[in-house]
Each structure stands twice: as C-alpha cells, then as structure tokens.
Design a protein around this motif. Structure first.
Motif, short mmCIF file in Angstrom:
data_model
loop_
_atom_site.label_atom_id
_atom_site.label_comp_id
_atom_site.label_asym_id
_atom_site.label_seq_id
_atom_site.Cartn_x
_atom_site.Cartn_y
_atom_site.Cartn_z
N CYS A 22 28.63 -6.89 -0.88
CA CYS A 22 30.01 -7.16 -1.31
C CYS A 22 30.90 -6.06 -0.76
O CYS A 22 30.59 -4.87 -0.88
CB CYS A 22 30.07 -7.20 -2.82
SG CYS A 22 31.74 -7.32 -3.51
N ALA A 23 32.01 -6.47 -0.17
CA ALA A 23 32.98 -5.52 0.36
C ALA A 23 34.30 -5.71 -0.35
O ALA A 23 34.82 -6.83 -0.41
CB ALA A 23 33.15 -5.72 1.86
N ALA A 24 34.84 -4.61 -0.88
CA ALA A 24 36.13 -4.65 -1.57
C ALA A 24 37.22 -4.16 -0.64
O ALA A 24 37.04 -3.18 0.08
CB ALA A 24 36.08 -3.79 -2.82
N SER A 25 38.35 -4.83 -0.68
CA SER A 25 39.48 -4.42 0.14
C SER A 25 40.75 -4.53 -0.69
O SER A 25 40.78 -5.21 -1.72
CB SER A 25 39.60 -5.30 1.39
OG SER A 25 39.78 -6.65 1.03
N GLY A 26 41.79 -3.83 -0.23
CA GLY A 26 43.07 -3.93 -0.90
C GLY A 26 43.43 -2.74 -1.76
O GLY A 26 44.52 -2.71 -2.35
N ARG A 27 42.52 -1.77 -1.88
CA ARG A 27 42.82 -0.56 -2.63
C ARG A 27 42.53 0.64 -1.76
O ARG A 27 41.57 0.67 -1.01
CB ARG A 27 41.96 -0.47 -3.89
CG ARG A 27 42.47 -1.31 -5.06
CD ARG A 27 43.72 -0.74 -5.67
NE ARG A 27 44.19 -1.51 -6.79
CZ ARG A 27 44.00 -1.18 -8.07
NH1 ARG A 27 43.37 -0.08 -8.36
NH2 ARG A 27 44.47 -1.94 -9.02
N ARG A 28 43.37 1.66 -1.90
CA ARG A 28 43.23 2.85 -1.06
C ARG A 28 42.00 3.65 -1.45
O ARG A 28 41.33 4.24 -0.60
CB ARG A 28 44.49 3.70 -1.18
CG ARG A 28 44.48 4.92 -0.29
CD ARG A 28 45.83 5.63 -0.37
NE ARG A 28 45.86 6.83 0.45
CZ ARG A 28 46.92 7.62 0.53
NH1 ARG A 28 48.01 7.36 -0.15
NH2 ARG A 28 46.87 8.69 1.30
N PHE A 29 41.69 3.67 -2.77
CA PHE A 29 40.58 4.50 -3.24
C PHE A 29 39.41 3.61 -3.64
O PHE A 29 39.58 2.46 -4.03
CB PHE A 29 41.04 5.34 -4.43
CG PHE A 29 42.18 6.26 -4.10
CD1 PHE A 29 43.47 5.95 -4.49
CD2 PHE A 29 41.96 7.43 -3.40
CE1 PHE A 29 44.54 6.79 -4.18
CE2 PHE A 29 43.01 8.28 -3.09
CZ PHE A 29 44.31 7.96 -3.48
N SER A 30 38.21 4.17 -3.55
CA SER A 30 37.04 3.40 -3.90
C SER A 30 37.02 3.11 -5.40
O SER A 30 37.59 3.86 -6.20
CB SER A 30 35.76 4.14 -3.49
OG SER A 30 35.65 5.36 -4.19
#
Length: 119
Positions: A22-30
């Motif tokens: 799963c890859a999360a995108s759309g946020r600057r920080f983890s």
C-alpha cells in the motif's frame, strides 16, 4: 487529498503466500500509524496488523506468526507478507493510514483488495 493505493491481492491455495502493498500519497509527512484490516463476507472489519512510524507492530492473534508487517517511512508505504494462508484468511483487505495533527487522529482507507484462499 490523501489516497491509498493497494496491490497484491489474489487467489492462492491454502499454505501459500501473498504480499500486500500500500502506498499513501497526498501528505507531506509520513503517517503516524499504518496497517491492514480485513472484512470477510457477513463479518465486521477486523484488525490484521498495524505498525507505528517507530516500527512498533501489533498483530491479530489469528495471523500472529504467519504474517509480517513492514513500512518505509520515506516512501509512505506499508506491506503485509502473509504465509501459510488458510481459507479463513479469505477477505477483502484494506490498507489504513492515520495522521495525528494537534492531537486529532484522522484515518484514511484504501479501496480494498480481495484475497481468496482456496482449500
């Protein structure tokens, strides 16, 4: 806008292995926490495994010893390696990512990926 993209589901025979990613995108920080949940037909969604940004893991008893969750904070990805799969592992698996901002927890969910284990 946060998006979670899952991959890796499929059909496998009992005793086999699968790796979900799963890859999360759309946020600057983890994300603070990332994890996997599953929902079988007619049942409630349940926790499979979670992992904090510091690497602390938590597993459901049903998958403990058979699954390993890992993450890459730099890439904001989480993976779940599942071994010795059983028919009862059949479910839709959902990726989740939680950010904590000023004390407020917000969790985002992926669309889900089907895992089917045949006997």
């Amino acid at each position: 806008q946060v998006q979670l993209a899952e991959s890796g589901g499929g059909l496998v025979q009992a005793g086999g292995s699968l790796r979900l990613s799963c890859a999360a995108s759309g946020r600057r920080f983890s994300a603070n926490d990332m994890g996997w949940y599953r929902q079988a037909p007619g049942k409630q969604r349940e926790l499979v495994a979670t992992i904090t940004s510091g690497g602390t893991t938590n597993y459901a008893d049903s998958v403990k010893g058979r699954s390993t969750i890992s993450r890459d904070n730099a890439k904001n990805t989480v993976s779940l390696q599942m071994n010795s799969l059983k028919p009862e592992d059949t479910a839709v698996y959902y990726c989740a990512a939680t950010w904590v901002v000023l004390g407020t927890r917000t969790t985002y969910w992926g669309q889900g990926t089907q895992v089917t284990v045949s006997s």
